[in-house]
Write an enzyme that holds these catalytic residues in place. Sequence first.
Site, PDB file in Angstrom:
ATOM      1  N   ASP A 163      -6.478 -17.539   0.888  1.00  0.00           N
ATOM      2  CA  ASP A 163      -5.989 -18.832   0.413  1.00  0.00           C
ATOM      3  C   ASP A 163      -6.505 -19.867   1.415  1.00  0.00           C
ATOM      4  OD1 ASP A 163      -4.621 -21.007  -0.576  1.00  0.00           O
ATOM      5  OD2 ASP A 163      -2.624 -20.242  -0.088  1.00  0.00           O
ATOM      6  N   HIS A 182      -1.553 -12.956  -1.853  1.00  0.00           N
ATOM      7  CA  HIS A 182      -2.826 -13.417  -1.287  1.00  0.00           C
ATOM      8  C   HIS A 182      -2.727 -14.844  -0.762  1.00  0.00           C
ATOM      9  CE1 HIS A 182      -5.305 -10.215  -3.695  1.00  0.00           C
ATOM     10  NE2 HIS A 182      -4.593  -9.703  -2.709  1.00  0.00           N
ATOM     11  N   THR A 183      -1.577 -15.449  -0.856  1.00  0.00           N
ATOM     12  CA  THR A 183      -1.361 -16.751  -0.211  1.00  0.00           C
ATOM     13  C   THR A 183      -1.421 -16.634   1.311  1.00  0.00           C
ATOM     14  OG1 THR A 183       0.149 -18.616   0.086  1.00  0.00           O
ATOM     15  CG2 THR A 183       1.181 -16.500  -0.299  1.00  0.00           C
ATOM     16  N   HIS A 220       0.834  -1.219   0.000  1.00  0.00           N
ATOM     17  CA  HIS A 220       0.000   0.000   0.000  1.00  0.00           C
ATOM     18  C   HIS A 220       0.857   1.252   0.000  1.00  0.00           C
ATOM     19  CE1 HIS A 220      -4.356  -1.185   0.885  1.00  0.00           C
ATOM     20  NE2 HIS A 220      -3.730  -2.294   0.590  1.00  0.00           N
ATOM     21  N   ASP A 221       1.979   1.202   0.663  1.00  0.00           N
ATOM     22  CA  ASP A 221       2.876   2.357   0.666  1.00  0.00           C
ATOM     23  C   ASP A 221       3.417   2.610  -0.746  1.00  0.00           C
ATOM     24  OD1 ASP A 221       4.420   4.483   1.590  1.00  0.00           O
ATOM     25  OD2 ASP A 221       6.150   3.185   1.977  1.00  0.00           O
ATOM     26  N   GLY A 263       4.911   6.124  -4.335  1.00  0.00           N
ATOM     27  CA  GLY A 263       6.149   5.364  -4.171  1.00  0.00           C
ATOM     28  C   GLY A 263       6.399   4.928  -2.741  1.00  0.00           C
ATOM     29  N   VAL A 308       1.189   4.179  -3.679  1.00  0.00           N
ATOM     30  CA  VAL A 308       0.725   5.557  -3.602  1.00  0.00           C
ATOM     31  C   VAL A 308       1.933   6.449  -3.297  1.00  0.00           C
ATOM     32  CG1 VAL A 308      -0.961   7.107  -2.559  1.00  0.00           C
ATOM     33  CG2 VAL A 308      -1.448   4.659  -2.686  1.00  0.00           C
ATOM     34  N   PRO A 337      -4.628  -0.707  -6.839  1.00  0.00           N
ATOM     35  CA  PRO A 337      -5.558  -1.591  -7.548  1.00  0.00           C
ATOM     36  C   PRO A 337      -6.644  -2.099  -6.591  1.00  0.00           C
ATOM     37  CG  PRO A 337      -3.286  -2.143  -8.070  1.00  0.00           C
ATOM     38  CD  PRO A 337      -3.235  -1.137  -6.959  1.00  0.00           C
TER      39      PRO A 337
END
Length: 346
Positions: free
Chosen positions: A265, A213-214, A86-87, A92, A90, A183
């Site tokens: 997952d 997302h694992t 997330h950092d 960089g 947005v 995204p």
Amino acid sequence: MMKNIIGLFLVSILVVGCMGAGGRGGNGHGRGHGNGNGGGLKMNFYGKLCRLDRLVTVESTVRQIVWSKVSADPSMAAKLLRLHYHDCFVRGCDASILLDPTQNKTTEKTAGPNRSISGYEVIDEIKTKLEAKCPGIVSCADIVALAARDAVSFQFRKEMWPVFTGRKDGTVSLASEVGGNLPSAGANFTTLLTQFGTKGLNLNDLVALSGAHTIGISRCTLVARRLYNFTGVGDADPSLDVSYAQTLRGLCPNPQNPATALEMDPKSSLTFDSDYYRALNQHKGLFVSDAALLTNRQSARVVNLLQNRGLFFTQFAKSMVRMGGVGVLTDGQGEIRKSCRVVNGQ
Ligand SMILES: *[C@@H]1O[C@H](CO)[C@@H](O)[C@H](O)[C@H]1NC(C)=O
Ligand SMILES: *[C@@H]1O[C@H](CO)[C@@H](O)[C@H](O)[C@H]1NC(C)=O
Ligand SMILES: *[C@@H]1O[C@H](CO)[C@@H](O)[C@H](O)[C@H]1NC(C)=O
Ligand SMILES: *[C@@H]1O[C@H](CO)[C@@H](O)[C@H](O)[C@H]1NC(C)=O
């Protein structure tokens, strides 16, 4: 032996795939990104600048704190990994995600997708410890990058990718910049590839980083539409496996409790492995943005390849290094914050 030969064969396909997808570069946000190590960053940047003790480095300090946190609470691994992502997306990798809102100003933290972001206290604890011995030396942005690596690495007791350092901290954080850059779980393939592309990240990065997302959990709110009202006529998303959709409706009864947690997952949400791709190939990816990876031929091919654990780890490591270089501030840019939550002098 046979296994090794197949492994090598797959590696060569993926390398070719890499070049096909456009390799490095892109010139979205300007400042050195997508250059493998992120222009201006170095290995062991703090080697001569900060030692906490004869044998205690910045890296070992971050690792010691992160490993003890993840050991006490395994869900912290996904949280710290997500914080870094997330950092970087947005403004960089400049620790803008860490800035607290002030009386008159909202920051990235206050934007919509903030709710499940956590791990801020871990970063604060590391910063306090480093600041006590090396005041004004170690950036919050580097701490976030190192912490993400160490969080994933705990399971393996070894560094899963190199973290180049020397990032400075940004002084700007705007809630309004989150939506367009980060995204969303509902994004289609075109949007995902474009959003990654503006950060200098390619198709292989998109597929490999989705493999994050694992580990970790989501909330029912993010999948409710897929389960109950996909096209507005009370239907489910046809790209979702029918029996898995049924299972998910059981876990997220309608009207859904937005707080209910869902593993991204299933059954291995605390284990960093390549099961995410196996589930995805069975049409059991949780989000529209997961399923989207099967809607493009090249991307579906990479999903297939990354079911191989060795290939996934190799590509994930490469992509994390590339992501860690997105939009970084170095040298004369930015500052080293005294507290990760506030810009200096405020
Ligand atoms: C917030 O805005 C008010 C009114 O515009 C102003 O008086 C005050 O000084 C601002 N506070 C800060 C911390 O900037
Ligand atoms: C997160 O975002 C929501 C919705 O924009 C907002 O209501 C909430 O206050 C934010 N939470 C934090 C901790 O800033
Ligand atoms: C993808 O989503 C964007 C934004 O919502 C939309 O404009 C575009 O038409 C979609 N593309 C496809 C192929 O569905
Ligand atoms: C399903 O979506 C349609 C169109 O957006 C909306 O009018 C309807 O109220 C929704 N139904 C439910 C049960 O949420």
